[in-house]
Design a protein around this motif. Structure first.
Motif, PDB file in Angstrom:
ATOM      1  N   ASN A   1       0.513   6.801   1.908  1.00 49.61           N
ATOM      2  CA  ASN A   1      -0.375   7.026   0.752  1.00 49.61           C
ATOM      3  C   ASN A   1       0.431   6.970  -0.531  1.00 49.61           C
ATOM      4  O   ASN A   1       1.077   7.920  -0.942  1.00 49.61           O
ATOM      5  CB  ASN A   1      -1.114   8.378   0.843  1.00 49.61           C
ATOM      6  CG  ASN A   1      -0.192   9.531   0.625  1.00 49.61           C
ATOM      7  OD1 ASN A   1       0.965   9.449   0.986  1.00 49.61           O
ATOM      8  ND2 ASN A   1      -0.685  10.598   0.027  1.00 49.61           N
ATOM      9  N   THR A   2       0.399   5.812  -1.135  1.00 54.05           N
ATOM     10  CA  THR A   2       1.074   5.634  -2.413  1.00 54.05           C
ATOM     11  C   THR A   2       0.409   4.465  -3.095  1.00 54.05           C
ATOM     12  O   THR A   2      -0.525   3.862  -2.557  1.00 54.05           O
ATOM     13  CB  THR A   2       2.586   5.393  -2.229  1.00 54.05           C
ATOM     14  OG1 THR A   2       3.203   5.220  -3.513  1.00 54.05           O
ATOM     15  CG2 THR A   2       2.893   4.158  -1.380  1.00 54.05           C
ATOM     16  N   PHE A   3       0.893   4.148  -4.286  1.00 55.73           N
ATOM     17  CA  PHE A   3       0.384   2.948  -4.963  1.00 55.73           C
ATOM     18  C   PHE A   3       1.026   1.719  -4.320  1.00 55.73           C
ATOM     19  O   PHE A   3       2.158   1.781  -3.827  1.00 55.73           O
ATOM     20  CB  PHE A   3       0.714   3.038  -6.461  1.00 55.73           C
ATOM     21  CG  PHE A   3       0.236   1.862  -7.255  1.00 55.73           C
ATOM     22  CD1 PHE A   3      -1.108   1.524  -7.277  1.00 55.73           C
ATOM     23  CD2 PHE A   3       1.126   1.073  -7.970  1.00 55.73           C
ATOM     24  CE1 PHE A   3      -1.555   0.427  -8.000  1.00 55.73           C
ATOM     25  CE2 PHE A   3       0.688  -0.015  -8.700  1.00 55.73           C
ATOM     26  CZ  PHE A   3      -0.653  -0.348  -8.704  1.00 55.73           C
ATOM     27  N   HIS A   4       0.314   0.617  -4.372  1.00 54.11           N
ATOM     28  CA  HIS A   4       0.763  -0.644  -3.766  1.00 54.11           C
ATOM     29  C   HIS A   4       2.219  -0.992  -4.097  1.00 54.11           C
ATOM     30  O   HIS A   4       2.956  -1.501  -3.242  1.00 54.11           O
ATOM     31  CB  HIS A   4      -0.169  -1.775  -4.256  1.00 54.11           C
ATOM     32  CG  HIS A   4       0.287  -3.138  -3.893  1.00 54.11           C
ATOM     33  ND1 HIS A   4       0.018  -3.717  -2.666  1.00 54.11           N
ATOM     34  CD2 HIS A   4       1.024  -4.046  -4.589  1.00 54.11           C
ATOM     35  CE1 HIS A   4       0.566  -4.927  -2.626  1.00 54.11           C
ATOM     36  NE2 HIS A   4       1.170  -5.150  -3.779  1.00 54.11           N
ATOM     37  N   ALA A   5       2.635  -0.728  -5.349  1.00 52.91           N
ATOM     38  CA  ALA A   5       3.945  -1.191  -5.821  1.00 52.91           C
ATOM     39  C   ALA A   5       5.112  -0.635  -5.002  1.00 52.91           C
ATOM     40  O   ALA A   5       6.136  -1.299  -4.853  1.00 52.91           O
ATOM     41  CB  ALA A   5       4.125  -0.813  -7.290  1.00 52.91           C
ATOM     42  N   THR A   6       4.977   0.590  -4.484  1.00 51.02           N
ATOM     43  CA  THR A   6       6.080   1.187  -3.720  1.00 51.02           C
ATOM     44  C   THR A   6       6.427   0.284  -2.543  1.00 51.02           C
ATOM     45  O   THR A   6       7.590  -0.073  -2.314  1.00 51.02           O
ATOM     46  CB  THR A   6       5.653   2.573  -3.161  1.00 51.02           C
ATOM     47  OG1 THR A   6       5.043   3.331  -4.187  1.00 51.02           O
ATOM     48  CG2 THR A   6       6.818   3.324  -2.567  1.00 51.02           C
ATOM     49  N   VAL A   7       5.403  -0.071  -1.806  1.00 55.73           N
ATOM     50  CA  VAL A   7       5.592  -0.842  -0.581  1.00 55.73           C
ATOM     51  C   VAL A   7       5.766  -2.325  -0.940  1.00 55.73           C
ATOM     52  O   VAL A   7       6.572  -3.036  -0.326  1.00 55.73           O
ATOM     53  CB  VAL A   7       4.398  -0.612   0.375  1.00 55.73           C
ATOM     54  CG1 VAL A   7       4.609  -1.320   1.692  1.00 55.73           C
ATOM     55  CG2 VAL A   7       4.208   0.886   0.595  1.00 55.73           C
ATOM     56  N   GLY A   8       5.040  -2.751  -1.967  1.00 56.38           N
ATOM     57  CA  GLY A   8       5.178  -4.133  -2.433  1.00 56.38           C
ATOM     58  C   GLY A   8       6.614  -4.443  -2.820  1.00 56.38           C
ATOM     59  O   GLY A   8       7.122  -5.531  -2.521  1.00 56.38           O
ATOM     60  N   ALA A   9       7.288  -3.512  -3.479  1.00 58.44           N
ATOM     61  CA  ALA A   9       8.674  -3.755  -3.920  1.00 58.44           C
ATOM     62  C   ALA A   9       9.587  -3.996  -2.712  1.00 58.44           C
ATOM     63  O   ALA A   9      10.448  -4.880  -2.737  1.00 58.44           O
ATOM     64  CB  ALA A   9       9.172  -2.567  -4.739  1.00 58.44           C
ATOM     65  N   ILE A  10       9.382  -3.228  -1.662  1.00 57.99           N
ATOM     66  CA  ILE A  10      10.213  -3.390  -0.459  1.00 57.99           C
ATOM     67  C   ILE A  10       9.988  -4.787   0.120  1.00 57.99           C
ATOM     68  O   ILE A  10      10.921  -5.511   0.473  1.00 57.99           O
ATOM     69  CB  ILE A  10       9.868  -2.293   0.580  1.00 57.99           C
ATOM     70  CG1 ILE A  10      10.136  -0.902  -0.003  1.00 57.99           C
ATOM     71  CG2 ILE A  10      10.643  -2.507   1.885  1.00 57.99           C
ATOM     72  CD1 ILE A  10       9.556   0.254   0.820  1.00 57.99           C
ATOM     73  N   ASP A  11       8.729  -5.173   0.182  1.00 61.85           N
ATOM     74  CA  ASP A  11       8.365  -6.489   0.703  1.00 61.85           C
ATOM     75  C   ASP A  11       8.914  -7.603  -0.201  1.00 61.85           C
ATOM     76  O   ASP A  11       9.389  -8.627   0.288  1.00 61.85           O
ATOM     77  CB  ASP A  11       6.842  -6.570   0.802  1.00 61.85           C
ATOM     78  CG  ASP A  11       6.401  -7.618   1.807  1.00 61.85           C
ATOM     79  OD1 ASP A  11       6.711  -7.449   3.001  1.00 61.85           O
ATOM     80  OD2 ASP A  11       5.799  -8.622   1.384  1.00 61.85           O
ATOM     81  N   LEU A  12       8.845  -7.389  -1.507  1.00 60.89           N
ATOM     82  CA  LEU A  12       9.296  -8.433  -2.451  1.00 60.89           C
ATOM     83  C   LEU A  12      10.779  -8.762  -2.305  1.00 60.89           C
ATOM     84  O   LEU A  12      11.185  -9.891  -2.566  1.00 60.89           O
ATOM     85  CB  LEU A  12       9.005  -7.996  -3.903  1.00 60.89           C
ATOM     86  CG  LEU A  12       7.563  -8.195  -4.364  1.00 60.89           C
ATOM     87  CD1 LEU A  12       7.341  -7.500  -5.706  1.00 60.89           C
ATOM     88  CD2 LEU A  12       7.222  -9.681  -4.496  1.00 60.89           C
ATOM     89  N   VAL A  13      11.592  -7.789  -1.912  1.00 60.28           N
ATOM     90  CA  VAL A  13      13.023  -8.089  -1.737  1.00 60.28           C
ATOM     91  C   VAL A  13      13.309  -8.633  -0.338  1.00 60.28           C
ATOM     92  O   VAL A  13      14.460  -8.892   0.013  1.00 60.28           O
ATOM     93  CB  VAL A  13      13.944  -6.874  -2.042  1.00 60.28           C
ATOM     94  CG1 VAL A  13      13.727  -6.392  -3.466  1.00 60.28           C
ATOM     95  CG2 VAL A  13      13.749  -5.745  -1.041  1.00 60.28           C
TER      96      VAL A  13
END
Ligand SMILES: Cc1ncc(COP(=O)(O)O)c(C=O)c1O
Length: 371
Positions: free
Chosen positions: A84-96
């Motif tokens: 449960n967090t905003f998309h960006a937390t998990v998105g950042a991990i995926d982006l790298v």
């Protein structure tokens, strides 16, 4: 009465002429990139947080991305964070190019479940990324000790929690990196996007700086591949203008949260649990009820600007469909996504507005939510 969630004019203060004059001088003087205004804001923020190394970046999302990159985290690595967090937390991990590993959250604090965090660590894990969600500090001592014992990095997602503290120490200063957002919705808001990263030491700060500035060391000498994500000078000026009042605004948010809790006591509503020694900054004030959707409609019909953050948990978002996460996998996060509602909280919200909102909620539970 109409109760809104934001009042940007209030944040700027009554006399904004000195700010406008500075912005005008910067505009016509071409002072746009990594100017003294950026350095001044970084120094001001460092003092506010009790941190030594700070770099302004374009967004909170970029802050997370450059922190991960500065630690060399990428393909083949896992980073553990919460469902449960905003998309960006998990998105950042995926982006790298790294693999996000999700764990569920505590049903009382809504923060990362420490037992599940420990259990999720495997041979590919490189970092832990707790989120100080809604402005509540995640207890960091155990997480930092766990990371040290297992040779892992800690990146704090403090996007929602600027000024939050644990026993007086600012969030964002416990891990290897702490990441902040100045999105207009945040407690300290730019006039657009902005972000910052706190580094634990000079070496990490330099790695972060290179990621922020195209891997540059001196002109035309690019030693690594980096991003280009520098906090705009104009935004830095605006943030410098507002920062001196942030402590007062956060203090007022805590008072508002107290007033809400008092006035809503006795109703079938849950709240984010409080923790000894914490300084919560109430980026969001959440109430929890099974009647969430009808309460939302009831309040909106009465001109109260309530909102749901976030109705679909990370693991059920289309963006992450390929990860294979399933409905039911993180039951607490799913329940919170169904049951939480944000009440308006602003540094200038009046007690009359709080009375109105809480009267409307009492009315809802007396007359509407039957059966
Ligand atoms: C928990 C969390 N992480 C990261 C971000 C990303 O920040 P930004 O919108 O500045 O990219 C946000 C805010 O939007 C956030 O709430």
């Amino acid at each position: 009465m109409k109760v809104g969630r934001y009042n940007y004019a209030h944040q700027l203060g009554t006399d904004i002429e000195p700010l406008i004059a500075d912005l005008r001088a910067m505009l016509v003087g071409g002072r746009y990139e990594l100017t003294p205004e950026v350095k001044q804001f970084e120094a001001q923020l460092a003092e506010f947080l009790g941190a030594r190394y700070i770099r302004g970046v374009n967004t909170g999302t970029d802050a997370l991305v450059v922190a991960l990159r500065a630690l060399g985290i990428g393909p083949g690595d896992q980073v553990v964070t919460q469902a449960n967090t905003f998309h960006a937390t998990v998105g950042a991990i995926d982006l790298v190019g790294a693999e996000p590993v999700l764990v569920d959250v505590d049903p009382d604090t809504f923060l990362i479940d420490k037992r599940q965090l420990r259990d999720a660590i495997g041979s590919k894990t490189r970092a832990l990324m707790p989120v100080h969600l809604y402005g509540k500090p995640t207890p960091m001592a155990e997480i930092v000790a766990l990371a040290e014992a297992r040779g892992l990095f800690v990146i704090e997602d403090a996007a929602q929690a600027i000024g939050a503290r644990i026993e007086g120490q600012s969030v964002g200063t416990f891990g290897h990196f702490g990441c902040f957002s100045f999105h207009p919705s945040k407690n300290l808001a730019a006039a657009g996007d902005g972000g910052a990263v706190v580094a634990r030491n000079a070496e990490l700060d330099e790695a972060l700086r290179r990621q922020r500035e195209l891997g540059q060391v001196g002109q035309n000498n690019h030693v690594v591949v980096g991003f280009n994500t520098k906090l705009d000078a104009l935004q830095a000026k605006i943030l410098s203008w507002k920062l001196p009042r942030l402590e007062e605004w956060n203090e007022y948010r805590r008072k508002v949260a107290g007033w809400y809790r008092e006035r809503l006591a006795g109703l079938p509503l849950g709240f984010q649990a409080r923790t000894e020694g914490e300084t919560h900054v109430y980026h969001l004030f959440q109430v929890r009820t099974r009647e969430r959707d009808s309460l939302l409609a009831h309040l909106r019909a009465r001109d109260v600007d309530v909102v749901v953050r976030y109705p679909t948990p990370i693991h059920l978002q289309p963006a992450f469909a390929a990860k294979g996460w399933k409905a039911g996998q993180f039951p607490v996060a799913e329940r919170l996504a169904r049951e939480l509602l944000c009440l308006p909280i602003r540094p200038d919200i009046g007690i009359d507005e709080i009375d109105y909102v809480t009267d409307c909620i009492h009315e809802f539970f007396q007359n509407v939510a039957v059966g």
